[in-house]
Design an enzyme around this catalytic site. Sequence first.
Site, PDB file in Angstrom:
ATOM      1  N   HIS A  91       8.942  10.634  -2.809  1.00  0.00           N
ATOM      2  CA  HIS A  91       7.648  11.172  -2.732  1.00  0.00           C
ATOM      3  C   HIS A  91       7.201  11.777  -1.738  1.00  0.00           C
ATOM      4  O   HIS A  91       7.340  11.295  -0.418  1.00  0.00           O
ATOM      5  CB  HIS A  91       6.494   9.881  -2.902  1.00  0.00           C
ATOM      6  CG  HIS A  91       5.078  10.630  -3.366  1.00  0.00           C
ATOM      7  ND1 HIS A  91       4.742  10.868  -4.566  1.00  0.00           N
ATOM      8  CD2 HIS A  91       4.141  10.907  -2.482  1.00  0.00           C
ATOM      9  CE1 HIS A  91       3.463  11.474  -4.463  1.00  0.00           C
ATOM     10  NE2 HIS A  91       3.318  11.564  -3.042  1.00  0.00           N
ATOM     11  N   ARG A 135     -13.117  12.247  -4.900  1.00  0.00           N
ATOM     12  CA  ARG A 135     -12.777  12.534  -3.484  1.00  0.00           C
ATOM     13  C   ARG A 135     -12.676  14.062  -3.452  1.00  0.00           C
ATOM     14  O   ARG A 135     -13.217  14.837  -2.383  1.00  0.00           O
ATOM     15  CB  ARG A 135     -11.555  11.961  -2.898  1.00  0.00           C
ATOM     16  CG  ARG A 135     -11.738  10.476  -2.971  1.00  0.00           C
ATOM     17  CD  ARG A 135     -10.176   9.863  -2.930  1.00  0.00           C
ATOM     18  NE  ARG A 135      -9.581  10.550  -1.836  1.00  0.00           N
ATOM     19  CZ  ARG A 135      -8.065  10.495  -1.680  1.00  0.00           C
ATOM     20  NH1 ARG A 135      -7.502   9.921  -2.897  1.00  0.00           N
ATOM     21  NH2 ARG A 135      -7.542  10.838  -0.758  1.00  0.00           N
ATOM     22  N   ASP A 166      -7.176   5.966  -9.995  1.00  0.00           N
ATOM     23  CA  ASP A 166      -6.725   6.943  -8.902  1.00  0.00           C
ATOM     24  C   ASP A 166      -7.297   8.545  -9.544  1.00  0.00           C
ATOM     25  O   ASP A 166      -7.630   8.995  -8.985  1.00  0.00           O
ATOM     26  CB  ASP A 166      -5.192   7.043  -8.707  1.00  0.00           C
ATOM     27  CG  ASP A 166      -5.066   8.314  -7.810  1.00  0.00           C
ATOM     28  OD1 ASP A 166      -5.602   8.243  -6.568  1.00  0.00           O
ATOM     29  OD2 ASP A 166      -4.270   9.148  -8.113  1.00  0.00           O
ATOM     30  N   SER A 217      -3.992   6.167  -2.681  1.00  0.00           N
ATOM     31  CA  SER A 217      -3.790   6.860  -3.854  1.00  0.00           C
ATOM     32  C   SER A 217      -2.083   7.011  -4.182  1.00  0.00           C
ATOM     33  O   SER A 217      -1.805   6.837  -5.318  1.00  0.00           O
ATOM     34  CB  SER A 217      -4.366   8.184  -3.625  1.00  0.00           C
ATOM     35  OG  SER A 217      -4.009   9.169  -4.449  1.00  0.00           O
TER      36      SER A 217
HETATM   37  N1  URA Z   1      -1.624  13.097  -3.080  1.00  0.00           N
HETATM   38  C1  URA Z   1      -1.960  12.066  -3.852  1.00  0.00           C
HETATM   39  O1  URA Z   1      -1.528  11.642  -4.903  1.00  0.00           O
HETATM   40  N2  URA Z   1      -3.333  11.631  -3.436  1.00  0.00           N
HETATM   41  C2  URA Z   1      -4.120  11.981  -2.242  1.00  0.00           C
HETATM   42  O2  URA Z   1      -5.030  11.405  -1.745  1.00  0.00           O
HETATM   43  C3  URA Z   1      -3.336  13.141  -1.580  1.00  0.00           C
HETATM   44  C4  URA Z   1      -2.004  13.628  -1.883  1.00  0.00           C
HETATM   45 CA    CA Z   2       1.952  15.096  -4.678  1.00  0.00          CA
END
Ligand code: URA
Ligand code: CA
Length: 435
Positions: free
Chosen positions: A82, A168, A161, A183
């Site tokens: 990721h 957010r 999320d 997140s």
């Molecule tokens: N990528 C995400 O998935 N969440 C965040 O809060 C910031 C970047």
């Molecule tokens: Ca991303």
Amino acid sequence: MRAAELIEKKRNGEPLSTEEINFLIQGYTADSIPDYQMAAFLMAVWFKGMDERETTDLTMAMMRSGDIIDLGAIPGIKVDKHSTGGVADTTTLVAGPLVAACGGRVAKMSGRGLGHTGGTLDKLESIPGFSVEQSMERFAEIVAEHGLSVIGQTADLVPADKKLYSLRDVTATIDNISLIASSIMSKKLAAGSDAIVLDVKTGSGAFMKAESDAVALARAMVAIGRGAGKRVSAVVSDMSQPLGNAVGNALEVREAVEILQGQHAGGDLAQVSMTLAAHMLAVSGVCGLDEADERLKRAVADGSGLAAFKGMIRAQGGDPSICDDTSRLPAAAGRYSIEAAGSGRLVAMDTDRIGISALLLGAGRRTKEDRIDPAVGIWMKKRLGDFVREGEVLADFYVNDEKNLEEAVAGFQSALHIGRDPVERPRLIVTILEQ
Ligand code: URA
Ligand code: CA
């Protein structure tokens, strides 16, 4: 329990208990806690922070808000990677096939572009016919057979999320380490892999612009992942300029294919991809880091990495011939060269603004409803520290619709800073937190 009391507690800088955090996340997901209370809570977290235990509790509560994927049907250790998000950050399309070719099992659920950053799903969808929507059964089959599959998140992966991120985004509470870490890690944990390699970006194109913040974010995510029993490594890498040359979906696929063909070997995108791939093999237990390096180079040289990419493309309905002939990817009607207005060294780039320029050409979305044009984008010709002469080409713009071209060009030009001072090229890999 009342939400107002928990907001007050956090506002006063006190830690919340596991039960209190569960109450807030369950209530918000179920719509019994309204946006205005959650917005106040998020701002309290932004100012007062959360400790490691609270951040882990928040992650686990979010993870449990929806589906938890079981990849147990796929034999072997499944590894995910990721990136916290960047510009010209096409590492998945390079590292994924190479890891698969070396015996790793990459089962990856990816996201779409977010703000100035590109998304792996949008890039893959620029390959004619390629589908990121596969059943879980088919996903498992493709990983078992080809060592690699990249699909979209199921609709019910961490619904908490989806709601929290949207909130957010409009309440100035994105850039908090606990909120970003929870997140990202809630989604990674729900996606079911055994091992995870995180690529945390720092610099002008990253969410966490300061190096110390990026390192702290990496530590927080590693702690959460290991606490949940996963094997996790993190690489903190530079995003003070676009990582590769290509910014835009089909252009980025082309650059990834070229790297898998053995081109651009010393380039930053190739180097970061190789580093991530080596750690993916290591956390998978396939081999140690030194051996990984050799095996990965061999997978480029003997074409087995490119073959793994072709295998996934074919399995997901796409046209694998783009791997032999990238001119079969969607191409834009027009190309414009952007020239330097003066001479000097390229001393800094506002990388997020370069991402926005590509977005304005149609490579990204301003709203969820925007349609992406896979063909358009920017091909960078210069790196930080390079000397440029007035009139020299800085980048090529690939354009279909000229509606926003002027704004995109102006934004791009103001994002590149040419000066007289000597400049140090940025460190590509800032630090690595090894499993
Ligand atoms: N990528 C995400 O998935 N969440 C965040 O809060 C910031 C970047
Ligand atoms: Ca991303």
